[in-house]
Scaffold this active site. Sequence first.
Site, PDB file in Angstrom:
ATOM      1  N   LEU A 254     -17.290   3.678 -29.431  1.00 46.16           N
ATOM      2  CA  LEU A 254     -18.342   4.249 -29.568  1.00 46.16           C
ATOM      3  C   LEU A 254     -19.853   4.107 -28.547  1.00 46.16           C
ATOM      4  O   LEU A 254     -20.992   4.144 -29.296  1.00 46.16           O
ATOM      5  CB  LEU A 254     -18.945   5.276 -30.355  1.00 46.16           C
ATOM      6  CG  LEU A 254     -17.076   6.471 -30.969  1.00 46.16           C
ATOM      7  CD1 LEU A 254     -17.541   7.300 -31.685  1.00 46.16           C
ATOM      8  CD2 LEU A 254     -16.781   7.108 -29.328  1.00 46.16           C
ATOM      9  N   CYS A 264      -8.349  -4.789 -18.294  1.00 42.79           N
ATOM     10  CA  CYS A 264      -7.098  -3.293 -18.602  1.00 42.79           C
ATOM     11  C   CYS A 264      -7.786  -2.124 -18.344  1.00 42.79           C
ATOM     12  O   CYS A 264      -7.218  -1.623 -17.475  1.00 42.79           O
ATOM     13  CB  CYS A 264      -6.715  -4.108 -20.217  1.00 42.79           C
ATOM     14  SG  CYS A 264      -6.062  -5.209 -19.886  1.00 42.79           S
TER      15      CYS A 264
HETATM   16  C1  UGA Z   1      -8.108  -3.702 -24.186  1.00 45.40           C
HETATM   17  C2  UGA Z   1      -7.359  -3.381 -25.331  1.00 45.40           C
HETATM   18  O1  UGA Z   1      -8.644  -3.466 -26.334  1.00 45.40           O
HETATM   19  C3  UGA Z   1      -5.897  -4.587 -25.870  1.00 45.40           C
HETATM   20  O2  UGA Z   1      -6.132  -3.553 -27.245  1.00 45.40           O
HETATM   21  C4  UGA Z   1      -5.462  -3.868 -24.899  1.00 45.40           C
HETATM   22  O3  UGA Z   1      -4.376  -4.888 -25.058  1.00 45.40           O
HETATM   23  C5  UGA Z   1      -5.654  -5.275 -23.625  1.00 45.40           C
HETATM   24  O4  UGA Z   1      -6.762  -4.320 -23.163  1.00 45.40           O
HETATM   25  C6  UGA Z   1      -4.748  -5.303 -22.977  1.00 45.40           C
HETATM   26  O5  UGA Z   1      -4.688  -3.605 -22.055  1.00 45.40           O
HETATM   27  O6  UGA Z   1      -4.561  -6.240 -22.245  1.00 45.40           O
HETATM   28  P1  UGA Z   1      -9.673  -5.730 -23.809  1.00 45.40           P
HETATM   29  O7  UGA Z   1      -9.904  -5.503 -22.020  1.00 45.40           O
HETATM   30  O8  UGA Z   1      -9.980  -7.357 -24.198  1.00 45.40           O
HETATM   31  O9  UGA Z   1      -9.389  -5.285 -24.292  1.00 45.40           O
HETATM   32  O10 UGA Z   1     -11.637  -5.520 -23.597  1.00 45.40           O
HETATM   33  P2  UGA Z   1     -11.940  -4.392 -24.631  1.00 45.40           P
HETATM   34  O11 UGA Z   1     -12.473  -4.730 -25.930  1.00 45.40           O
HETATM   35  O12 UGA Z   1     -11.003  -3.172 -24.472  1.00 45.40           O
HETATM   36  O13 UGA Z   1     -13.481  -4.251 -24.010  1.00 45.40           O
HETATM   37  C7  UGA Z   1     -13.098  -3.500 -22.773  1.00 45.40           C
HETATM   38  C8  UGA Z   1     -14.888  -3.241 -22.493  1.00 45.40           C
HETATM   39  O14 UGA Z   1     -15.041  -1.995 -23.185  1.00 45.40           O
HETATM   40  C9  UGA Z   1     -15.332  -3.872 -22.558  1.00 45.40           C
HETATM   41  O15 UGA Z   1     -16.729  -4.229 -21.135  1.00 45.40           O
HETATM   42  C10 UGA Z   1     -16.162  -3.481 -23.405  1.00 45.40           C
HETATM   43  O16 UGA Z   1     -17.964  -4.014 -23.386  1.00 45.40           O
HETATM   44  C11 UGA Z   1     -16.782  -2.308 -23.350  1.00 45.40           C
HETATM   45  N1  UGA Z   1     -16.909  -1.161 -24.783  1.00 45.40           N
HETATM   46  C12 UGA Z   1     -15.867  -1.053 -25.684  1.00 45.40           C
HETATM   47  C13 UGA Z   1     -18.304  -0.649 -24.464  1.00 45.40           C
HETATM   48  O17 UGA Z   1     -18.515  -0.477 -23.311  1.00 45.40           O
HETATM   49  N2  UGA Z   1     -18.710   0.514 -25.716  1.00 45.40           N
HETATM   50  C14 UGA Z   1     -17.367  -0.167 -26.826  1.00 45.40           C
HETATM   51  O18 UGA Z   1     -17.793   0.871 -27.508  1.00 45.40           O
HETATM   52  C15 UGA Z   1     -16.760  -0.651 -26.799  1.00 45.40           C
END
Ligand code: UGA
Length: 468
Positions: A254, A264
Site C-alpha cells: 500500500l 510480472c
Molecule cells: C511479483 C510478486 O510479488 C511475486 O509474488 C511473484 O512471484 C512475482 O511477481 C512473479 O510473478 O514472478 P516482483 O515482480 O519480484 O514479484 O516484485 P514485487 O515485489 O511484487 O514489486 C513489484 C513492483 O511493485 C515494484 O516496482 C515495487 O516497487 C512496486 N510496489 C510494491 C509499489 O509500488 N508499492 C508497494 O507498496 C509495493
Amino acid sequence: MRVTVVGLGYVGLVTAAGLAEAGHEVVGLEADPARISALGAGRMPFHEPGLGQLVERHVASGQFLITDAPDKASLGAQAVVVAVGTHDGNDGWQTATMRAALGQILPHIPDDGVLVIRSTVPVDFVRELPELVRSLRVRHGRGPIPILTNPEFTREGTAVADFLAPSRVVIGIVDDPSGRGERVVRRLYAGIPAPILVMTAADAALAKIGSNLFLATKISFANELALLCETHGASVEQVVSAIGLDPRIGSAFLRPGVGFGGSCLPHQVTSVVREAEAVGLGLPLLEAVDTVNDRQRVLFVDRIEERLDGLDGARVALLGLSFKPGTDDVRAAPALEIARLLIERGAEVVGYDPMERARQQAVEAVPGLRTVDDAYRAVTDADAIGLVTEWPEFGDLDWSRVATLVRRAVVVDGRNALQPEVLAAEGFHYTGFGRLAVERSLATIVEPRPAAAGPLDGHAVTGAPAPA
Ligand code: UGA
C-alpha cells in the site's frame, strides 16, 4: 531425489539452487553457453541477494551440476522442472521457448520421471499440454509421464528466502492419473515448511496470476488513496497505518508513488486485460489498475515540471533505475518511462543506480539518458532530484552535502522513502505522494543557483547526451 531444472534464468536458477539447498541432487539444463561458463566461474547473470553463495556452494560440492546436454541433464531424473521465459517482451505471452524446451527434454525424460512446469503460463497453454507432451513422447517411443505445474511466488530481491520459506506451495494437476506426480512434487518440498495446496492446473495458473493481479490492485488503490489524501490534507502514511491494521486488508503493498514495475505485475495486468478484451469480457477494475499505474509515471514527471516551472533545459537526477531495490532488473522499470518522458519534455536526465547492470541496461533502453556511477555525481548541478527506486543508500545520503551540489534544491520522492523533515532542514523543497500536509508545513522557497563549471567532468558517464 534427482531433479533436472530446465532454464537457469531468474526463476530457474533460484529453483535449482533452492532445491539443491533442500537436499536434492540438481542438474541445470541451460542453452546459453556464456551463462554456463559464467555460472561455472561463480559469476551470477543477475543480482539476487544470497543466490551467488548458494550456487557456488552447491556447484563446488557437486550437488548442482550445469550442462547444455538434454540427455545428460535428464539421466535418472525423477522430476524435470521447466522454468523458461514466457513473456513476449510486449506485455503478452509467448510459448515458443517452452515448446522448444519441451521438444528438447521430453524425449530424454525416463518413463518413471515427472514433468513439472514452473514457469508462469497462460491458462490456454495448460490445456494444450497433455496432447503436446503425449505426441512428443510417442514420437520418440517413450511412455506417458505425469504432468504437473508448480507456480512460483518468489519476489526478486528476496527470491532465495521466498523459495526456502514460502507462504504456500501450489501443485497444479495437468495429467496425473495415478497420483505419482503429486507424490514426487510433494517430496521435492519435503524439507521446506509450507502448506501444500493441490488443485487443477487451471486453478493453479489463476492462483499465480490472481496473486499478482491483487498485489497490483492494492498498489493502484494506494496511489488513488494518496491523491485523495492530498485533496483532503491528510497524510497517506497515517491513513494506511490505520487501514493496514485490519487483518482483512494488511499493510503490505500500500505504498504509493511511481507505481509497479518489473517483469510480472505490469505484464500480467496488461495481458489479462488484453486477453479478456479479445473474448469480449470486460474487466474494468483491472483496466483501471493499469491506467492508474501508467498515470503515476506521468504524475511524477508533472510534479518535477511544476516545481521547476518547466523542464526545457533543466537537469534532472534520477536516483534508482531498477524496478525495485535488491535487483538490477530494469524490465518495465518506472525509471525508464520516467526518463523517456523527462527527455521528451526537454530535460537532461542523469541517472544513477547502485547496480552497474541496471545502469547499462537503462542507457541501452532510453536514448538520451546518461548515467553516472555515484549518487553525488548524479545530483551535481541538478535542478531537481527524482527518487524512483528506494535503495536504502538514498535515505543515507548526506543531504547537507547534496544541498551544496545541486543547482536547485528540489526533490520529488517517487517512493515516499525520504524524510521530508530532514530534507526541509537542508533547504530542499520536498514533494512526495499523499504527503501534501507535511510538505506544506515544511514549504521552502526554491531559488536557482548558478551552475558550477563542468559538473560531470572527470566522472564516469555512460550514454549519449540528451537531445537539445
Ligand atoms: C511479483 C510478486 O510479488 C511475486 O509474488 C511473484 O512471484 C512475482 O511477481 C512473479 O510473478 O514472478 P516482483 O515482480 O519480484 O514479484 O516484485 P514485487 O515485489 O511484487 O514489486 C513489484 C513492483 O511493485 C515494484 O516496482 C515495487 O516497487 C512496486 N510496489 C510494491 C509499489 O509500488 N508499492 C508497494 O507498496 C509495493
